[in-house]
Write a protein that holds these residues in place. Structure first.
Motif, short mmCIF file in Angstrom:
data_model
loop_
_atom_site.label_atom_id
_atom_site.label_comp_id
_atom_site.label_asym_id
_atom_site.label_seq_id
_atom_site.Cartn_x
_atom_site.Cartn_y
_atom_site.Cartn_z
N LEU A 188 0.81 -1.21 0.00
CA LEU A 188 0.00 0.00 0.00
C LEU A 188 0.85 1.26 0.00
O LEU A 188 0.44 2.30 -0.53
CB LEU A 188 -0.92 -0.01 1.22
CG LEU A 188 -2.15 0.91 1.20
CD1 LEU A 188 -3.05 0.56 0.02
CD2 LEU A 188 -2.91 0.81 2.50
N LEU A 189 2.04 1.19 0.59
CA LEU A 189 2.89 2.37 0.69
C LEU A 189 3.89 2.46 -0.45
O LEU A 189 4.80 3.29 -0.43
CB LEU A 189 3.65 2.35 2.02
CG LEU A 189 2.79 2.26 3.29
CD1 LEU A 189 3.68 2.24 4.52
CD2 LEU A 189 1.80 3.40 3.35
N GLY A 190 3.71 1.64 -1.47
CA GLY A 190 4.72 1.52 -2.50
C GLY A 190 4.69 2.57 -3.59
O GLY A 190 5.64 2.66 -4.38
N SER A 191 3.64 3.38 -3.68
CA SER A 191 3.59 4.35 -4.78
C SER A 191 2.78 5.57 -4.37
O SER A 191 1.84 5.48 -3.59
CB SER A 191 2.97 3.72 -6.03
OG SER A 191 1.64 3.31 -5.78
N GLY A 192 3.17 6.71 -4.93
CA GLY A 192 2.43 7.95 -4.73
C GLY A 192 2.72 8.61 -3.40
O GLY A 192 3.46 8.11 -2.56
N GLY A 193 2.10 9.76 -3.21
CA GLY A 193 2.26 10.50 -1.98
C GLY A 193 3.49 11.38 -1.98
O GLY A 193 4.37 11.28 -2.83
N ASP A 194 3.54 12.29 -1.01
CA ASP A 194 4.70 13.15 -0.84
C ASP A 194 5.89 12.30 -0.40
O ASP A 194 5.79 11.54 0.57
CB ASP A 194 4.39 14.20 0.24
CG ASP A 194 5.61 14.97 0.65
OD1 ASP A 194 6.13 15.73 -0.17
OD2 ASP A 194 6.05 14.78 1.81
N PRO A 195 7.04 12.37 -1.08
CA PRO A 195 8.17 11.49 -0.77
C PRO A 195 8.61 11.53 0.69
O PRO A 195 8.88 10.48 1.29
CB PRO A 195 9.27 11.99 -1.72
CG PRO A 195 8.52 12.57 -2.88
CD PRO A 195 7.30 13.20 -2.29
N ALA A 196 8.70 12.71 1.27
CA ALA A 196 9.14 12.81 2.66
C ALA A 196 8.12 12.17 3.60
O ALA A 196 8.49 11.46 4.55
CB ALA A 196 9.38 14.26 3.04
N THR A 197 6.86 12.42 3.33
CA THR A 197 5.81 11.83 4.15
C THR A 197 5.83 10.31 4.05
O THR A 197 5.77 9.61 5.07
CB THR A 197 4.42 12.35 3.70
OG1 THR A 197 4.36 13.75 3.91
CG2 THR A 197 3.32 11.66 4.48
N MET A 198 5.91 9.80 2.83
CA MET A 198 5.88 8.36 2.64
C MET A 198 7.11 7.69 3.24
O MET A 198 7.04 6.56 3.74
CB MET A 198 5.74 8.03 1.17
CG MET A 198 4.45 8.58 0.52
SD MET A 198 2.92 8.14 1.40
CE MET A 198 2.83 6.38 1.06
N ALA A 199 8.25 8.38 3.23
CA ALA A 199 9.46 7.83 3.86
C ALA A 199 9.25 7.69 5.36
O ALA A 199 9.65 6.68 5.97
CB ALA A 199 10.66 8.72 3.56
N TRP A 200 8.61 8.70 5.96
CA TRP A 200 8.32 8.63 7.40
C TRP A 200 7.35 7.51 7.71
O TRP A 200 7.54 6.75 8.67
CB TRP A 200 7.74 9.97 7.86
CG TRP A 200 7.33 9.95 9.31
CD1 TRP A 200 8.15 10.14 10.39
CD2 TRP A 200 6.02 9.73 9.83
NE1 TRP A 200 7.42 10.04 11.56
CE2 TRP A 200 6.11 9.79 11.24
CE3 TRP A 200 4.78 9.48 9.25
CZ2 TRP A 200 5.01 9.61 12.07
CZ3 TRP A 200 3.68 9.30 10.07
CH2 TRP A 200 3.80 9.36 11.46
N VAL A 201 6.32 7.37 6.87
CA VAL A 201 5.33 6.31 7.08
C VAL A 201 5.98 4.94 6.92
O VAL A 201 5.70 4.01 7.69
CB VAL A 201 4.13 6.48 6.13
CG1 VAL A 201 3.17 5.30 6.27
CG2 VAL A 201 3.41 7.78 6.41
#
Length: 243
Positions: A188-201
């Protein structure tokens, strides 16, 4: 618990919660019909289930396309003569602050998470209105609480919970279950979203991820209850997660 074999349709079944749930239900004796966009991955899941002695069929599906969902349900019904359960599992999770204005991702999140769920309900409702059935909608703990960057995703998952409750009240002979997991092993976390946010998640997920089998077990529990029992909602969190 019920031991009756059911025909179960699962969206987003090419990986993650959908794929593991398909294997879990097939192992319990249910017939599973798997839908997702990635036909090659979907076929691999179905082939593994059949190799293990289960009954599975893979059908390419785009939950954002109403005609695709209708064909998915109609094909399953024509093949098996009934549709007992629909698991609305397909979802995306591109997180970002609202002021990042990633409006295309907002629309994608709405189209997949909310409209896709509605498309599934619309396709099975005429079949279930008279003979009954069970609709399982996969939501999220982020439908229960909102954090910075989750506004759009949380809105869709809260909406899934609301429409599930409305559906339950409109149709007394249809069981409706909402499964709301927290961090779970998936793509689910593999694509899209703000890069910094997704890295934190991703970092948080690495610390808190639950095994996908835990969510599959929750879905199986709801499905396998006696016909007179409706498991309205299951929320699944890791113990280490505060709140």
């Amino acid at each position: 618990m019920s031991t009756v074999s059911k025909v179960v349709l699962i969206t987003g079944a090419s990986s993650g919660i959908g794929a593991v749930t398909a294997r879990r239900l097939a192992a319990a004796g249910h017939t599973v019909v798997l839908g997702a966009r990635r036909a090659d991955r979907l076929a691999e899941v179905a082939d593994k289930i059949k190799a293990d002695g289960g009954e599975a069929r893979a059908l390419r599906l785009d939950v954002t396309d109403r005609d695709s969902v209708a064909e998915f349900v109609a094909t399953a019904h024509d093949r098996h003569g009934r549709v007992d359960v629909l698991v609305n599992n397909a979802g995306v999770m591109p997180l970002s602050r609202l002021d990042a204005l990633r409006v295309d991702e907002w629309q994608q999140t709405i189209d997949v998470n909310l409209t896709g769920t509605l498309n599934g309900i619309a396709a099975v409702l005429p079949l279930m209105s008279e003979r009954g059935g069970h609709i399982v909608n996969v939501s999220s703990t982020l439908g229960l609480e909102i954090v910075a960057t989750s506004a759009v995703y949380s809105a869709t998952k809260a909406a899934v919970r609301a429409l599930s409750e409305g559906l339950r009240k409109e149709h007394q002979n249809i069981r409706v279950s909402v499964i709301s997991p927290s961090f779970t092993e998936s793509e689910l976390l593999g694509s899209g979203g703000d890069p910094a946010t997704m890295a934190w998640v991703q970092d948080m997920a690495g610390k808190l991820n639950m095994p996908t089998e835990v969510v599959a077990d929750a879905i199986a529990y709801a499905i396998d209850q006696p016909a007179a029992i409706d498991v309205s909602e299951i929320v699944v969190r890791p113990v280490a997660q505060a709140g």
